[in-house]
Each structure stands twice: as structure tokens, then as C-alpha cells.
Write a protein that holds these residues in place. Structure first.
Motif, PDB file in Angstrom:
ATOM      1  N   GLU A 192     -12.606   2.343  -5.824  1.00  0.00           N
ATOM      2  CA  GLU A 192     -12.836   3.619  -5.812  1.00  0.00           C
ATOM      3  C   GLU A 192     -12.728   3.308  -7.620  1.00  0.00           C
ATOM      4  O   GLU A 192     -13.565   4.530  -8.246  1.00  0.00           O
ATOM      5  CB  GLU A 192     -12.144   4.551  -5.249  1.00  0.00           C
ATOM      6  CG  GLU A 192     -12.465   5.260  -4.294  1.00  0.00           C
ATOM      7  CD  GLU A 192     -11.550   5.929  -3.200  1.00  0.00           C
ATOM      8  OE1 GLU A 192     -10.189   6.056  -3.094  1.00  0.00           O
ATOM      9  OE2 GLU A 192     -12.476   7.258  -1.947  1.00  0.00           O
ATOM     10  N   LEU A 193     -11.434   3.607  -8.449  1.00  0.00           N
ATOM     11  CA  LEU A 193     -11.151   3.526  -9.173  1.00  0.00           C
ATOM     12  C   LEU A 193     -12.214   3.198 -10.598  1.00  0.00           C
ATOM     13  O   LEU A 193     -12.786   3.122 -11.265  1.00  0.00           O
ATOM     14  CB  LEU A 193      -9.867   2.830  -9.547  1.00  0.00           C
ATOM     15  CG  LEU A 193      -8.628   3.981  -9.229  1.00  0.00           C
ATOM     16  CD1 LEU A 193      -7.166   3.199  -9.397  1.00  0.00           C
ATOM     17  CD2 LEU A 193      -8.556   4.918  -9.761  1.00  0.00           C
ATOM     18  N   HIS A 230      -9.088   1.682  -3.037  1.00  0.00           N
ATOM     19  CA  HIS A 230      -8.551   2.291  -4.104  1.00  0.00           C
ATOM     20  C   HIS A 230      -9.060   2.062  -5.101  1.00  0.00           C
ATOM     21  O   HIS A 230      -9.409   2.380  -6.366  1.00  0.00           O
ATOM     22  CB  HIS A 230      -6.978   2.935  -3.769  1.00  0.00           C
ATOM     23  CG  HIS A 230      -6.265   3.528  -5.265  1.00  0.00           C
ATOM     24  ND1 HIS A 230      -6.519   4.612  -5.358  1.00  0.00           N
ATOM     25  CD2 HIS A 230      -5.785   2.795  -6.114  1.00  0.00           C
ATOM     26  CE1 HIS A 230      -6.084   5.305  -5.739  1.00  0.00           C
ATOM     27  NE2 HIS A 230      -5.540   4.594  -6.910  1.00  0.00           N
ATOM     28  N   ASP A 231      -8.732   0.606  -5.369  1.00  0.00           N
ATOM     29  CA  ASP A 231      -9.363  -0.445  -6.638  1.00  0.00           C
ATOM     30  C   ASP A 231     -10.524   0.285  -7.410  1.00  0.00           C
ATOM     31  O   ASP A 231     -11.160  -0.004  -8.316  1.00  0.00           O
ATOM     32  CB  ASP A 231      -9.001  -1.273  -6.917  1.00  0.00           C
ATOM     33  CG  ASP A 231      -7.345  -1.924  -6.925  1.00  0.00           C
ATOM     34  OD1 ASP A 231      -6.626  -0.351  -7.477  1.00  0.00           O
ATOM     35  OD2 ASP A 231      -6.766  -2.603  -6.764  1.00  0.00           O
ATOM     36  N   TYR A 272     -17.700   0.608   0.434  1.00  0.00           N
ATOM     37  CA  TYR A 272     -17.511   2.023  -0.667  1.00  0.00           C
ATOM     38  C   TYR A 272     -18.579   2.458  -0.709  1.00  0.00           C
ATOM     39  O   TYR A 272     -19.479   3.476  -0.324  1.00  0.00           O
ATOM     40  CB  TYR A 272     -16.746   1.961  -1.358  1.00  0.00           C
ATOM     41  CG  TYR A 272     -16.868   3.011  -2.785  1.00  0.00           C
ATOM     42  CD1 TYR A 272     -15.988   3.985  -2.456  1.00  0.00           C
ATOM     43  CD2 TYR A 272     -17.967   3.244  -3.102  1.00  0.00           C
ATOM     44  CE1 TYR A 272     -15.980   4.524  -3.737  1.00  0.00           C
ATOM     45  CE2 TYR A 272     -18.264   4.110  -3.990  1.00  0.00           C
ATOM     46  CZ  TYR A 272     -16.724   4.698  -4.598  1.00  0.00           C
ATOM     47  OH  TYR A 272     -16.898   5.764  -5.174  1.00  0.00           O
ATOM     48  N   LEU A 328      -6.495  -1.095   2.095  1.00  0.00           N
ATOM     49  CA  LEU A 328      -6.687   0.488   1.564  1.00  0.00           C
ATOM     50  C   LEU A 328      -6.427   0.238  -0.164  1.00  0.00           C
ATOM     51  O   LEU A 328      -6.552   1.028  -0.984  1.00  0.00           O
ATOM     52  CB  LEU A 328      -4.801   0.566   1.701  1.00  0.00           C
ATOM     53  CG  LEU A 328      -4.976   2.412   1.450  1.00  0.00           C
ATOM     54  CD1 LEU A 328      -5.492   3.429   1.669  1.00  0.00           C
ATOM     55  CD2 LEU A 328      -3.247   3.559   2.025  1.00  0.00           C
ATOM     56  N   GLN A 329      -5.358  -0.873  -0.784  1.00  0.00           N
ATOM     57  CA  GLN A 329      -4.981  -1.097  -2.504  1.00  0.00           C
ATOM     58  C   GLN A 329      -6.838  -1.681  -3.175  1.00  0.00           C
ATOM     59  O   GLN A 329      -7.445  -1.309  -3.869  1.00  0.00           O
ATOM     60  CB  GLN A 329      -3.687  -1.698  -2.491  1.00  0.00           C
ATOM     61  CG  GLN A 329      -3.780  -2.118  -3.624  1.00  0.00           C
ATOM     62  CD  GLN A 329      -3.252  -0.434  -4.948  1.00  0.00           C
ATOM     63  OE1 GLN A 329      -2.758  -0.244  -4.085  1.00  0.00           O
ATOM     64  NE2 GLN A 329      -3.742  -0.543  -5.994  1.00  0.00           N
TER      65      GLN A 329
END
Length: 171
Positions: free
Chosen positions: A122-123, A119-120, A88, A115-116
Motif C-alpha cells: 500500500e505504501l 502494508h508495504d 492488492y 500483513l507487513q
């Protein structure tokens, strides 16, 4: 028949506030320079190249500091979250290459857990905004060398005054 109305009790800390408090505490434990880099990026929207020039730090240091801030409060045993955080941060760098973007895409496609995790991450980045606002509310991080503590400066000033007084008495 009369009803007895009792005031509704409001919970003192919701799960969301507790999570924000935990993130704020984790951010406060970071070194001041890491906090400064993080806040300048997150609150003032300065990109990595601008941060590097403004703070006179190499781009690799900016990336390392940002990764530290993103990982604040996370378990060091969560290797997948750590790798996702590194990706990231690296993808925000102006020096990221096309080959690195391809490698990232391969990593992302290699396993649904990757991917998860990304995504986590980014959150998590989004969840750091409110604690960042609290941490930087007085604007200390915008000053040139905000990473220097006032405690250290006070000690140096005190020693300087003591030395002047000591030498003043001998002269």
C-alpha cells in the motif's frame, strides 16, 4: 570578531528524490501498454472495468498490467511482496469474489509478515504517484492506442513512401 558566513550547501538529491527517480526509471522500462493502463488508473482514477472497456482489453490483462506496474523495480526474488501485490491488484477488480476476499483475509491473518508485506505494498502504491505524474505529464497515455510507438509508425510510413517512389519509377 567577524564571522565568515558560508552559503549552505543543499544536497542535490535527497533519499526521497533518489527513490522517486528509481521508481520513474523502473516505470519507464515497462511496455507502453502497461504504462498506459497504470497511468489511466493512477492519474485519471479509472477503475478496472472502465479501463477494460476503454482499451478493449480483457479484465485479466488489466490486472496483469497493473501488477507489472506495481512490481516495477522490485526484486523478483521477493516472493512475499509479489503475492501481496497480486492481492492488492486483485482486490481492486470488479470480479473479485467473496471467496477470494475470505482467502485474502486468511492469508493476511496467517503470518504477521503477510500483513507487513501488504502494508508495504500500500505504501509503494502511494509512492508511485509522483513518478506517475512525471511519466504522464504530457498526457500521451490518454490517446486511444498510445501503446503504439511513433518509431514503428515512422518506419511504416517511410517504407510506404519508398514503395510508392519505387513503383512510381517503374510505371
Amino acid at each position: 570578531m567577524t564571522r565568515l558566513l558560508l552559503p549552505l550547501e543543499h544536497p542535490t538529491a535527497t533519499a526521497e528524490h533518489a527513490a522517486e527517480d528509481a521508481l520513474l526509471h523502473a516505470l519507464k522500462r515497462l511496455p507502453r501498454r502497461v504504462q498506459q493502463v497504470f497511468l489511466l488508473n493512477r492519474l485519471d482514477q479509472l477503475d478496472f472495468a472502465t479501463l477494460s472497456a476503454r482499451l478493449d482489453l480483457p479484465l485479466s490483462s488489466i490486472e496483469r498490467h497493473m501488477n507489472q506496474a506495481l512490481q516495477a523495480g522490485r526484486s523478483r526474488l521477493d516472493v512475499l511482496a509479489s503475492v501481496a501485490g497480486q492481492w492488492y491488484v486483485r482486490l481492486q477488480s470488479p470480479h473479485v469474489t467473496a471467496c477470494e476476499r475470505i482467502d485474502f483475509r486468511r492469508w493476511l491473518d496467517a503470518d504477521p509478515a503477510n500483513l507487513q508485506a501488504f502494508h508495504d505494498t500500500e505504501l509503494r502504491w502511494r509512492s508511485l504517484l509522483a513518478p506517475a505524474r512525471q511519466l504522464g505529464q504530457d498526457g500521451w497515455y490518454r490517446q486511444g492506442r498510445a501503446a503504439l510507438s511513433l518509431g514503428g509508425c515512422s518506419i511504416a510510413m517511410g517504407l510506404g513512401v519508398a514503395a510508392l517512389l519505387l513503383f512510381g519509377f517503374w510505371a
